[in-house]
Design a protein around this motif. Sequence first.
Motif, mmCIF file in Angstrom:
data_model
loop_
_atom_site.group_PDB
_atom_site.id
_atom_site.type_symbol
_atom_site.label_atom_id
_atom_site.label_comp_id
_atom_site.label_asym_id
_atom_site.label_seq_id
_atom_site.Cartn_x
_atom_site.Cartn_y
_atom_site.Cartn_z
ATOM 1 N N ARG A 251 58.868 50.017 92.425
ATOM 2 C CA ARG A 251 57.450 50.044 92.799
ATOM 3 C C ARG A 251 57.257 50.511 94.239
ATOM 4 N NH1 ARG A 251 55.364 44.983 90.910
ATOM 5 N NH2 ARG A 251 54.613 46.041 89.053
ATOM 6 N N GLN A 252 58.130 50.086 95.134
ATOM 7 C CA GLN A 252 58.030 50.515 96.531
ATOM 8 C C GLN A 252 58.218 52.022 96.656
ATOM 9 O OE1 GLN A 252 57.125 48.845 99.147
ATOM 10 N NE2 GLN A 252 57.143 46.761 98.385
ATOM 11 N N ARG A 253 59.153 52.555 95.903
ATOM 12 C CA ARG A 253 59.395 53.996 95.951
ATOM 13 C C ARG A 253 58.211 54.767 95.373
ATOM 14 N NH1 ARG A 253 65.199 55.425 96.369
ATOM 15 N NH2 ARG A 253 66.344 53.510 96.812
ATOM 16 N N LEU A 254 57.626 54.256 94.313
ATOM 17 C CA LEU A 254 56.451 54.896 93.741
ATOM 18 C C LEU A 254 55.270 54.829 94.703
ATOM 19 C CD1 LEU A 254 56.752 53.481 90.113
ATOM 20 C CD2 LEU A 254 56.948 55.892 90.759
ATOM 21 N N SER A 255 55.088 53.672 95.314
ATOM 22 C CA SER A 255 53.983 53.503 96.270
ATOM 23 C C SER A 255 54.129 54.440 97.464
ATOM 24 C CB SER A 255 53.918 52.053 96.752
ATOM 25 O OG SER A 255 53.617 51.182 95.692
ATOM 26 N N ALA A 256 55.363 54.660 97.884
ATOM 27 C CA ALA A 256 55.602 55.553 99.022
ATOM 28 C C ALA A 256 55.106 56.963 98.729
ATOM 29 C CB ALA A 256 57.081 55.569 99.379
ATOM 30 N N THR A 257 55.249 57.402 97.478
ATOM 31 C CA THR A 257 54.781 58.746 97.138
ATOM 32 C C THR A 257 53.257 58.826 97.173
ATOM 33 O OG1 THR A 257 54.684 58.359 94.723
ATOM 34 C CG2 THR A 257 56.788 59.112 95.654
ATOM 35 N N SER A 258 52.582 57.717 96.913
ATOM 36 C CA SER A 258 51.116 57.701 96.929
ATOM 37 C C SER A 258 50.563 57.896 98.335
ATOM 38 C CB SER A 258 50.586 56.394 96.332
ATOM 39 O OG SER A 258 50.977 56.265 94.979
ATOM 40 N N ARG A 259 51.393 57.631 99.322
ATOM 41 C CA ARG A 259 50.938 57.776 100.709
ATOM 42 C C ARG A 259 51.218 59.175 101.277
ATOM 43 N NH1 ARG A 259 53.071 52.453 100.572
ATOM 44 N NH2 ARG A 259 55.098 53.124 101.373
ATOM 45 N N ILE A 260 51.791 60.051 100.471
ATOM 46 C CA ILE A 260 52.058 61.422 100.915
ATOM 47 C C ILE A 260 50.771 62.234 100.795
ATOM 48 C CG2 ILE A 260 53.389 63.522 100.499
ATOM 49 C CD1 ILE A 260 55.605 61.752 99.329
ATOM 50 N N ALA A 261 50.314 62.774 101.894
ATOM 51 C CA ALA A 261 49.027 63.478 101.907
ATOM 52 C C ALA A 261 49.106 64.864 101.271
ATOM 53 C CB ALA A 261 48.516 63.585 103.345
ATOM 54 N N ASP A 262 50.193 65.570 101.529
ATOM 55 C CA ASP A 262 50.322 66.929 101.013
ATOM 56 C C ASP A 262 50.609 66.896 99.503
ATOM 57 O OD1 ASP A 262 50.820 69.950 101.726
ATOM 58 O OD2 ASP A 262 52.506 69.342 100.434
ATOM 59 N N ALA A 263 49.767 67.569 98.719
ATOM 60 C CA ALA A 263 49.873 67.521 97.260
ATOM 61 C C ALA A 263 51.195 68.091 96.753
ATOM 62 C CB ALA A 263 48.703 68.265 96.626
ATOM 63 N N THR A 264 51.638 69.171 97.365
ATOM 64 C CA THR A 264 52.894 69.792 96.930
ATOM 65 C C THR A 264 54.080 68.889 97.221
ATOM 66 O OG1 THR A 264 51.984 72.003 97.300
ATOM 67 C CG2 THR A 264 54.384 71.811 97.185
ATOM 68 N N GLU A 265 54.060 68.280 98.394
ATOM 69 C CA GLU A 265 55.144 67.368 98.776
ATOM 70 C C GLU A 265 55.153 66.126 97.878
ATOM 71 O OE1 GLU A 265 56.626 64.780 102.667
ATOM 72 O OE2 GLU A 265 54.981 66.221 102.860
ATOM 73 N N LYS A 266 53.952 65.617 97.575
ATOM 74 C CA LYS A 266 53.852 64.449 96.701
ATOM 75 C C LYS A 266 54.400 64.762 95.314
ATOM 76 C CE LYS A 266 50.148 61.864 96.736
ATOM 77 N NZ LYS A 266 48.755 61.382 96.500
ATOM 78 N N LYS A 267 54.033 65.914 94.788
ATOM 79 C CA LYS A 267 54.515 66.306 93.469
ATOM 80 C C LYS A 267 56.030 66.407 93.441
ATOM 81 C CE LYS A 267 54.004 69.910 89.934
ATOM 82 N NZ LYS A 267 53.261 71.141 89.528
#
Length: 204
Positions: free
Chosen positions: A101-117
């Motif tokens: 869950r922590q790893r998933l939550s960390a991706t939600s805080r990535i602002a850049d859409a390409t980086e998040k994907k």
Amino acid sequence: MSMPKVTYFDFCRSRGEEVRLALAIAGVAFEDNRIGRDEFAQIKQDLTFGSLPVFEFPGHGHFAQTNAILRLIGRTHGLHPDDPWDGARHDAVLEACEDLRQRLSATSRIADATEKKAARQALASDFIPRWAQGIEHLLGQGPLVGGTQPAVADIKIYIVEKALSDGTYDDIPTTVLDQFPRLQAVARRIASHPAVHAWYATKT
């Protein structure tokens, strides 16, 4: 306060729902205090760790940290083992679910859409399968973590599986756990538990 109270957001894919379901399966009536972000901002500074859920029990005060709350409910209502060795196996499931869950939550805080994907695709291709394999190893003889009776560790698996399989996280395929039938079987058993079925019947 005459009954336990759970304070969390009106959200059914994360930590607070695990606590609600543990109480429901235990057959414990409780106050389901669902708050919004504005109210949370007002009380955050008064919370032990500035986070939710919070569990209040008459005569015993407030409790924080989801896994600690789950273990408390589990030990007092037969949903977590007394044996320290078996308890450690159950605890490993609880902590592994929080790790994911922590790893998933960390991706939600990535602002850049390409980086998040890219970050979520990396989780889906590597970490999540290894995580699921580890969970299946911890199931032991199964079919549930504790054998045939539900435990708080099973509830934790159910909520995580539910979030991954229903598309909560963009760019993580809803089929990411299809190769892990034993893990999915745990989720189905909790979903079909009479108390869980009754709980969601009151929320629709």
